[in-house]
Scaffold this motif. Structure first.
Motif, PDB file in Angstrom:
ATOM      1  N   GLU A   8      38.293  36.689  44.610  1.00 52.11           N
ATOM      2  CA  GLU A   8      39.094  35.444  44.701  1.00 52.11           C
ATOM      3  C   GLU A   8      39.210  35.719  46.389  1.00 52.11           C
ATOM      4  OE1 GLU A   8      41.436  32.843  45.484  1.00 52.11           O
ATOM      5  OE2 GLU A   8      41.418  32.956  43.281  1.00 52.11           O
ATOM      6  N   ASP A   9      38.954  34.311  46.851  1.00 51.18           N
ATOM      7  CA  ASP A   9      38.977  34.296  48.613  1.00 51.18           C
ATOM      8  C   ASP A   9      40.294  33.919  48.872  1.00 51.18           C
ATOM      9  OD1 ASP A   9      38.743  31.707  47.019  1.00 51.18           O
ATOM     10  OD2 ASP A   9      38.420  30.884  49.151  1.00 51.18           O
ATOM     11  N   ASP A  10      41.164  33.581  48.128  1.00 45.73           N
ATOM     12  CA  ASP A  10      42.552  33.396  48.505  1.00 45.73           C
ATOM     13  C   ASP A  10      43.592  34.663  48.395  1.00 45.73           C
ATOM     14  OD1 ASP A  10      45.443  32.647  49.043  1.00 45.73           O
ATOM     15  OD2 ASP A  10      44.988  30.743  47.912  1.00 45.73           O
ATOM     16  N   GLU A  11      43.807  35.349  49.569  1.00 48.91           N
ATOM     17  CA  GLU A  11      44.474  36.718  49.461  1.00 48.91           C
ATOM     18  C   GLU A  11      45.857  36.592  48.886  1.00 48.91           C
ATOM     19  OE1 GLU A  11      45.527  40.419  52.329  1.00 48.91           O
ATOM     20  OE2 GLU A  11      45.184  38.358  53.377  1.00 48.91           O
ATOM     21  N   ARG A  14      44.824  36.589  45.182  1.00 53.71           N
ATOM     22  CA  ARG A  14      44.292  37.971  44.810  1.00 53.71           C
ATOM     23  C   ARG A  14      45.378  39.243  44.503  1.00 53.71           C
ATOM     24  NH1 ARG A  14      40.728  38.032  48.981  1.00 53.71           N
ATOM     25  NH2 ARG A  14      41.937  39.622  50.089  1.00 53.71           N
ATOM     26  N   GLU A  30      39.322  44.751  43.829  1.00 53.29           N
ATOM     27  CA  GLU A  30      39.454  43.423  44.475  1.00 53.29           C
ATOM     28  C   GLU A  30      38.175  42.880  45.433  1.00 53.29           C
ATOM     29  OE1 GLU A  30      43.148  42.312  46.732  1.00 53.29           O
ATOM     30  OE2 GLU A  30      43.953  43.857  45.676  1.00 53.29           O
ATOM     31  N   THR A  31      37.707  41.962  45.337  1.00 54.23           N
ATOM     32  CA  THR A  31      36.671  41.387  46.267  1.00 54.23           C
ATOM     33  C   THR A  31      36.891  39.996  46.616  1.00 54.23           C
ATOM     34  OG1 THR A  31      35.354  40.607  44.500  1.00 54.23           O
ATOM     35  CG2 THR A  31      34.685  42.834  45.074  1.00 54.23           C
ATOM     36  N   ARG A  32      36.527  39.449  47.865  1.00 55.04           N
ATOM     37  CA  ARG A  32      36.743  38.204  48.280  1.00 55.04           C
ATOM     38  C   ARG A  32      35.871  37.090  48.126  1.00 55.04           C
ATOM     39  NH1 ARG A  32      37.351  42.234  52.365  1.00 55.04           N
ATOM     40  NH2 ARG A  32      35.188  41.814  52.997  1.00 55.04           N
ATOM     41  N   ASP A  33      34.493  37.214  47.283  1.00 52.35           N
ATOM     42  CA  ASP A  33      33.812  36.127  47.077  1.00 52.35           C
ATOM     43  C   ASP A  33      32.945  36.547  45.988  1.00 52.35           C
ATOM     44  OD1 ASP A  33      31.240  37.332  48.142  1.00 52.35           O
ATOM     45  OD2 ASP A  33      32.499  36.862  50.199  1.00 52.35           O
TER      46      ASP A  33
END
Length: 127
Positions: A8-11, A14, A30-33
């Motif tokens: 999820e790119d939206d912190e 996430r 968690e990962t950002r993309d």
């Protein structure tokens, strides 16, 4: 409990999802993309029970991630998230690969219930 990978790119989203799932005792990474998530899946040889991914992300979106991860890790349960109706439509052709699409915004109870339901159902593509 399950080991869950979030892409999820939206912190804030996430963090919200991670905290919601940790309430139920899940171990959450968690990962950002999608690219970062796929790299982690490959590095850890798919050692996750569930992949919870946003559809719309930079670098690699959730649909591309699902298409790349599903054949490599057939026991991985995949749950998509989106706040965009057009993105939800794009996911309809993935019924054989994914468990469901969760519509944003969702409540703490909603995401916990969707994850519990996905985990109870098990993988769509038993390996």
């Amino acid at each position: 409990m399950a080991r869950v990978l979030i892409a999820e790119d939206d912190e804030p989203v996430r963090i919200f999802v991670r905290r919601a799932l940790e309430i139920d005792g899940h171990v959450v990474v968690e990962t950002r993309d999608g690219a970062e998530a796929l790299e982690l899946l490959e590095r850890e040889n798919g050692a996750f029970d569930l992949l919870l991914t946003d559809i719309r992300m930079p670098l690699m979106d959730g649909i591309a991630l699902a298409l790349a991860a599903a054949p490599q890790f057939p026991n991985l349960i995949i749950l998509l998230m989106t706040g965009y109706a057009d993105q939800r439509e794009r996911a309809h052709g993935l019924d054989a690969l994914i468990h469901d699409v969760v519509t944003k915004p969702f409540s703490l109870a909603d995401i916990r219930a969707k994850v519990a339901e996905a985990l109870a159902a098990g993988p769509k593509r038993p390996g």
